[in-house]
Design an enzyme around this catalytic site. Structure first.
Site, PDB file in Angstrom:
ATOM      1  N   GLU A  60      -3.620  -6.751   5.230  1.00 57.82           N
ATOM      2  CA  GLU A  60      -4.923  -6.176   5.575  1.00 57.82           C
ATOM      3  C   GLU A  60      -5.882  -7.200   6.157  1.00 57.82           C
ATOM      4  O   GLU A  60      -6.662  -6.877   7.076  1.00 57.82           O
ATOM      5  CB  GLU A  60      -5.536  -5.513   4.334  1.00 57.82           C
ATOM      6  CG  GLU A  60      -4.887  -4.193   3.936  1.00 57.82           C
ATOM      7  CD  GLU A  60      -3.540  -4.370   3.276  1.00 57.82           C
ATOM      8  OE1 GLU A  60      -2.779  -3.382   3.208  1.00 57.82           O
ATOM      9  OE2 GLU A  60      -3.239  -5.501   2.819  1.00 57.82           O
ATOM     10  N   HIS A 129      -4.187   3.200  -5.548  1.00 62.84           N
ATOM     11  CA  HIS A 129      -3.934   4.338  -4.666  1.00 62.84           C
ATOM     12  C   HIS A 129      -4.951   5.463  -4.875  1.00 62.84           C
ATOM     13  O   HIS A 129      -4.860   6.498  -4.226  1.00 62.84           O
ATOM     14  CB  HIS A 129      -2.525   4.900  -4.898  1.00 62.84           C
ATOM     15  CG  HIS A 129      -1.417   3.942  -4.601  1.00 62.84           C
ATOM     16  ND1 HIS A 129      -1.110   2.895  -5.430  1.00 62.84           N
ATOM     17  CD2 HIS A 129      -0.557   3.876  -3.561  1.00 62.84           C
ATOM     18  CE1 HIS A 129      -0.086   2.214  -4.930  1.00 62.84           C
ATOM     19  NE2 HIS A 129       0.265   2.792  -3.786  1.00 62.84           N
TER      20      HIS A 129
END
Length: 336
Positions: A60, A129
């Site tokens: 990321e 998540h």
């Protein structure tokens, strides 16, 4: 009008932006060949090519850092963070570079960069998540932060975000990906509600209920349930989390005298705290009771079998409405 799911509306917004501007490029993990883990980018690599829909490594920080370089060179990159909890490796790039480059260069550099973040719980997934990290970025000056609650807003807000010269974090409520709604694919952005505008989605006279993203649908269910008990609840969808459009909130609270704020993120220093403080400052003489917050608990995100107890639901929202009205608490039987 077309009837689309929220996923399809986001896909359509990306497609329209890429059709309109060849400088729009997409970056993210598995967004190309696979079409993303939620299939939001399905078909875009096939139609626009791998030079504009770029499958990246699982990194990321590198995704955001590359997008910063692209923005420097005049592109309009759109990054996908695969899951909310994966954004933290890119946090330094966002808060140290993306948010500050325009001011650091005295306006010479723009950051027309959009970061898409599926966020929130309700899908049976574990920590990393199902998180709600929006407050970190709302706290960071130099970023716009928005969240769509329905397909039309997803389509319009995303197009506005990509067209903006400011960096925008675009939070997508993943548990609403399959919700459907009418979408005007030919909507003129010049005539659409401003990207920073809040919206009253259900009018009421007794209590103002403020929320955003995944909980707007739940808040509307709560308003309908309260109506069966003779209570009129006004529901406001913030849409923009930074900046917050306080005008509709002030107008509503001046009429109702009562405020309830709800979000999935933890209570401490969440958006509810800021909104409660701001509305107390702005509407103190109109408030009949202290603002009430209905939020996720101050704990790491729980295992999937327990998330229903963690996430604000219809019962907890109705309890918050009762507390704001000083009625017997629907969960404990005590006075609010």
């Amino acid at each position: 009008m077309s009837t689309l799911t929220l996923t399809q509306a986001i896909n359509a917004g990306l497609r329209r932006a890429m059709d309109d501007d060849p400088k729009v490029v997409l970056l993210g993990e598995d967004i190309g060949t696979l079409g993303g883990v939620f299939r939001v980018t399905d078909g875009l690599m096939k139609d626009f090519g791998s030079h504009r829909v770029i499958d990246t490594p699982l990194a990321e920080s590198a995704i955001i850092g590359t997008a910063v370089g692209l923005a420097y060179k005049g592109f309009r990159p759109v990054c996908e963070i695969q899951f909310d909890g994966f954004i933290y490796p890119g946090f330094d790039q966002i808060v140290s570079q993306v948010a500050k480059l325009h001011m650091r260069t005295h306006g010479q550099v723009r950051m027309p960069l959009t970061i898409r973040v599926p966020f929130g719980g309700g899908i049976g997934s574990p920590e990393h998540h199902s998180e709600s990290p929006e407050a970190y970025f709302v706290h960071t000056s130099g970023l716009r932060v928005v969240s769509a609650s329905n397909p039309q807003d997803a389509y319009t807000l995303l197009r506005q975000a990509i067209a903006s010269d400011d960096p925008v974090l675009f939070f997508e409520p993943k548990r609403r990906y399959h919700s459907k709604g009418d979408v005007d694919l030919d909507a003129d952005l010049a005539l659409a509600p401003a990207m920073g505008a809040a919206r009253v989605v259900s009018s009421g006279t007794d209590v103002t209920l403020v929320t955003y993203g995944p909980l707007v649908a739940t808040a509307l269910d709560a308003a309908r349930a309260a109506a069966d008990d003779g209570i009129s609840v006004e529901v406001i969808d913030l849409r923009s989390l930074s900046p917050i459009d306080y005008g509709p909130l002030e107008e509503s609270v001046r009429r109702t005298g009562r405020l309830v704020i709800t979000h999935e993120a933890s209570e401490t220093l969440g958006l509810g705290a800021e909104i409660a403080a701001a509305m107390t400052e702005r509407c103190f003489n109109y408030l009949e009771a202290a603002p009430v917050r209905i939020t996720g608990f101050d704990i790491p995100y729980p295992p999937s079998k327990l998330e229903k107890h963690h996430l604000p639901d219809l019962d907890r929202m109705l309890d918050g409405v009762d507390r704001a009205l000083g009625r017997p608490n629907s969960l404990t039987g005590l006075e609010g």
